[in-house]
Design a protein around this motif. Structure first.
Motif, mmCIF file in Angstrom:
data_model
loop_
_atom_site.group_PDB
_atom_site.id
_atom_site.type_symbol
_atom_site.label_atom_id
_atom_site.label_comp_id
_atom_site.label_asym_id
_atom_site.label_seq_id
_atom_site.Cartn_x
_atom_site.Cartn_y
_atom_site.Cartn_z
ATOM 1 N N ILE A 150 0.828 -1.296 -0.078
ATOM 2 C CA ILE A 150 -0.152 0.077 -0.147
ATOM 3 C C ILE A 150 0.693 1.334 0.218
ATOM 4 O O ILE A 150 0.546 2.365 -0.604
ATOM 5 C CB ILE A 150 -1.018 0.021 1.268
ATOM 6 C CG1 ILE A 150 -0.317 -0.090 2.478
ATOM 7 C CG2 ILE A 150 -1.924 -1.296 1.012
ATOM 8 C CD1 ILE A 150 -1.308 0.040 3.695
ATOM 9 N N PHE B 39 0.133 3.792 -2.819
ATOM 10 C CA PHE B 39 -0.697 5.084 -2.325
ATOM 11 C C PHE B 39 0.259 5.959 -1.616
ATOM 12 O O PHE B 39 -0.159 7.298 -1.227
ATOM 13 C CB PHE B 39 -1.878 4.534 -1.493
ATOM 14 C CG PHE B 39 -2.842 3.684 -1.814
ATOM 15 C CD1 PHE B 39 -3.805 4.395 -2.751
ATOM 16 C CD2 PHE B 39 -2.821 2.406 -1.589
ATOM 17 C CE1 PHE B 39 -4.628 3.541 -3.214
ATOM 18 C CE2 PHE B 39 -3.593 1.631 -2.177
ATOM 19 C CZ PHE B 39 -4.870 2.242 -3.156
ATOM 20 N N GLY C 64 -2.340 8.024 1.482
ATOM 21 C CA GLY C 64 -3.492 8.113 0.357
ATOM 22 C C GLY C 64 -4.457 9.440 0.804
ATOM 23 O O GLY C 64 -4.211 10.312 1.420
ATOM 24 N N GLN D 132 -10.162 7.391 2.535
ATOM 25 C CA GLN D 132 -9.788 6.335 1.590
ATOM 26 C C GLN D 132 -9.505 4.971 2.379
ATOM 27 O O GLN D 132 -9.003 3.858 1.747
ATOM 28 C CB GLN D 132 -8.749 6.626 0.810
ATOM 29 C CG GLN D 132 -8.561 5.940 -0.603
ATOM 30 C CD GLN D 132 -7.410 6.669 -1.606
ATOM 31 O OE1 GLN D 132 -6.702 7.338 -1.236
ATOM 32 N NE2 GLN D 132 -7.439 5.908 -2.661
ATOM 33 N N ILE E 111 -8.355 1.176 0.771
ATOM 34 C CA ILE E 111 -7.034 0.798 0.946
ATOM 35 C C ILE E 111 -6.746 -0.671 1.682
ATOM 36 O O ILE E 111 -6.053 -1.497 1.230
ATOM 37 C CB ILE E 111 -6.169 1.833 1.385
ATOM 38 C CG1 ILE E 111 -6.131 2.998 0.660
ATOM 39 C CG2 ILE E 111 -4.715 1.204 1.526
ATOM 40 C CD1 ILE E 111 -5.311 4.187 1.068
ATOM 41 N N ARG F 53 -5.416 -4.318 0.495
ATOM 42 C CA ARG F 53 -4.393 -5.020 1.524
ATOM 43 C C ARG F 53 -4.720 -6.342 1.814
ATOM 44 O O ARG F 53 -3.987 -7.326 1.600
ATOM 45 C CB ARG F 53 -3.965 -3.990 2.500
ATOM 46 C CG ARG F 53 -3.008 -4.594 3.405
ATOM 47 C CD ARG F 53 -2.628 -3.726 4.533
ATOM 48 N NE ARG F 53 -1.494 -4.206 5.339
ATOM 49 C CZ ARG F 53 -1.475 -5.161 6.214
ATOM 50 N NH1 ARG F 53 -2.526 -5.889 6.363
ATOM 51 N NH2 ARG F 53 -0.531 -5.407 6.775
#
Length: 432
Positions: free
Chosen positions: A108, A112, A240, A244, A248, A252
């Motif tokens: 992530i 992001f 991010g 969000q 996210i 993940r």
């Protein structure tokens, strides 16, 4: 039409190398060394660097990541075959650069994170120089985000986080935490939460106590109870966009659940091999344990369950590769999650029981494996929730009956069939 269970020869050779390497050079570490996440231990770091160099020479380092991050960018099927091997050892994922929660956090951050976040956290994480913690679950809410109370409020160029987090894996070794907090209570769980990167040692970030699993002593536990009190982070420490976090997290967790399943196959096979060795070795009055019908039944059941589960995992991995969309495979992933814990539990329990008193003792790994199996039933969402997810996905494929009797009502079907056959006969007769 393609229907092929073969692995291409080049990758099969890499898997064969990984199998030998894990068995001969990695599995022994589980017995004599501490946690592979302890980067403050020079012995741990030295061993990891030595073994990781061999993995990188084979092109098997961090295979879940793309080439731009030093990995191979393998799809889920290839990862499944590799992780099946890595599941035999608690050290193996760290040696191969795919250890949770670092692997998911790296993913992530790569997708992001800002350039600053990547430089400060992602690249050292990929190099194995630091460890991380994903801080989501809470003591009163478990993994249900709709019940989370940890919140973050804006204060100028900063955010101030307050709340408590429970069972935080890797907290004692983490250089940074990815913390989920509510930033907009009016937006609800799906759109009101955000993620923040919080460096270890930030004022107000407190490890209340360390937590072990099963009978593991707290001082050795690798989970923690966290408290955040007026934890101030910069606005640019948000990961991010605001609101969000849930999206996210699902990205993940989708990958994490399938990777857990892949490694569980390795653990189940390990227990199965022990059970079979015990069956052919242990003498009883009439011969070996393996000659007893009940033992044979348990071995047959275990083999079938492992193979069924393995095929479900590989099929789900293939679907992820095909669609490149975890949402489309959500039900399949939930099915894997549900089956994972049951297969692991049942196979390990049979192996434990077949070993008698030594099986329940601390001279065998079965007690730890049993706890690991139950952990799989709870991690990344409890089994019960995933059964609901799967059932809902399945039921969406069906249309409710609008007639008095269901569509499969035999008299109604017979009447329709008779009309069809009468019409068919009339047509055939007319032709002749």
């Amino acid at each position: 039409m393609a229907w092929d269970f073969d692995t291409d020869s080049a990758y099969a050779e890499r898997l064969a190398w990984a199998d030998r390497f894990v068995r001969d050079e990695v599995e022994p570490l589980d017995l004599v060394l501490g946690s592979p996440f302890d980067k403050a231990n020079p012995e741990t770091v030295a061993v990891l660097e030595h073994l990781r160099a061999k993995v990188k020479d084979q092109g098997l380092w961090a295979c879940h990541l793309g080439p731009e991050l030093g990995g191979q960018g393998y799809g889920q099927v290839k990862l499944a075959l590799l992780n099946e091997i890595l599941g035999r050892s608690s050290w193996a994922p760290s040696v191969f650069g795919s250890q949770a929660p670092d692997s998911g956090n790296a993913e992530i951050l790569a997708r992001f994170g800002t350039e600053e976040q990547k430089t400060t956290y992602l690249y050292p994480l990929l190099d194995g120089r630091i460890a991380s913690c994903y801080s989501m679950t809470e003591p009163q809410a478990g993994s249900d985000p709709s019940l989370f109370t940890t919140s973050a409020r804006r204060d100028g160029d900063s955010w101030i986080i307050d709340g408590e987090k429970w069972f935080q894996t890797n907290a004692r070794f983490a250089a940074f935490f990815i913390v989920m907090a509510l930033t907009d209570p009016d937006a609800g769980a799906h759109h009101g939460m955000s993620l923040f990167v919080v460096p270890a040692g930030t004022p107000g970030l407190e490890i209340v106590r360390h937590v072990g699993v099963g009978t593991e002593a707290a001082e050795r536990g690798e989970h923690a109870y966290l408290r955040l009190t007026n934890v101030r982070v910069r606005a640019e420490d948000m990961l991010g966009e605001q609101g969000q976090a849930f999206a996210i997290a699902q990205t993940r967790l989708g990958g994490g659940r399938i990777h857990h399943a892949m490694r569980t196959i390795g653990m189940a096979r390990q227990a199965f091999d022990m059970m079979c060795e015990r069956a052919v070795s242990r003498q009883v009055r009439s011969g070996t344990l393996g000659e007893l019908q009940m033992t044979q039944e348990r071995i047959a059941d275990s083999w079938i369950e492992i193979e069924q589960f393995r095929l479900l995992v590989l099929r789900t991995a293939w679907l992820i590769d095909k669609h490149q969309d975890y949402k489309r495979v959500r039900g399949d992933i939930s099915a894997v999650k549900v089956a994972m814990a049951k297969v692991a539990h049942d196979v390990v329990l049979r192996a434990l029981h077949l070993h008698g008193s030594i099986g329940i003792s601390n001279e065998m790994p079965f007690s730890r494996m049993m706890v690991d199996a139950e952990t799989m039933a709870l991690a990344d969402g409890p089994t019960e929730v995933h059964k609901q997810v799967l059932a809902r996905q399945v039921l969406r494929q069906y249309t409710p009956s609008t007639t008095l009797f269901p569509s499969y009502h035999l008299p109604s079907r017979e009447a329709a069939a008779r009309r069809y056959v009468d019409g068919l006969l009339e047509h055939v007769v007319a032709q002749y």
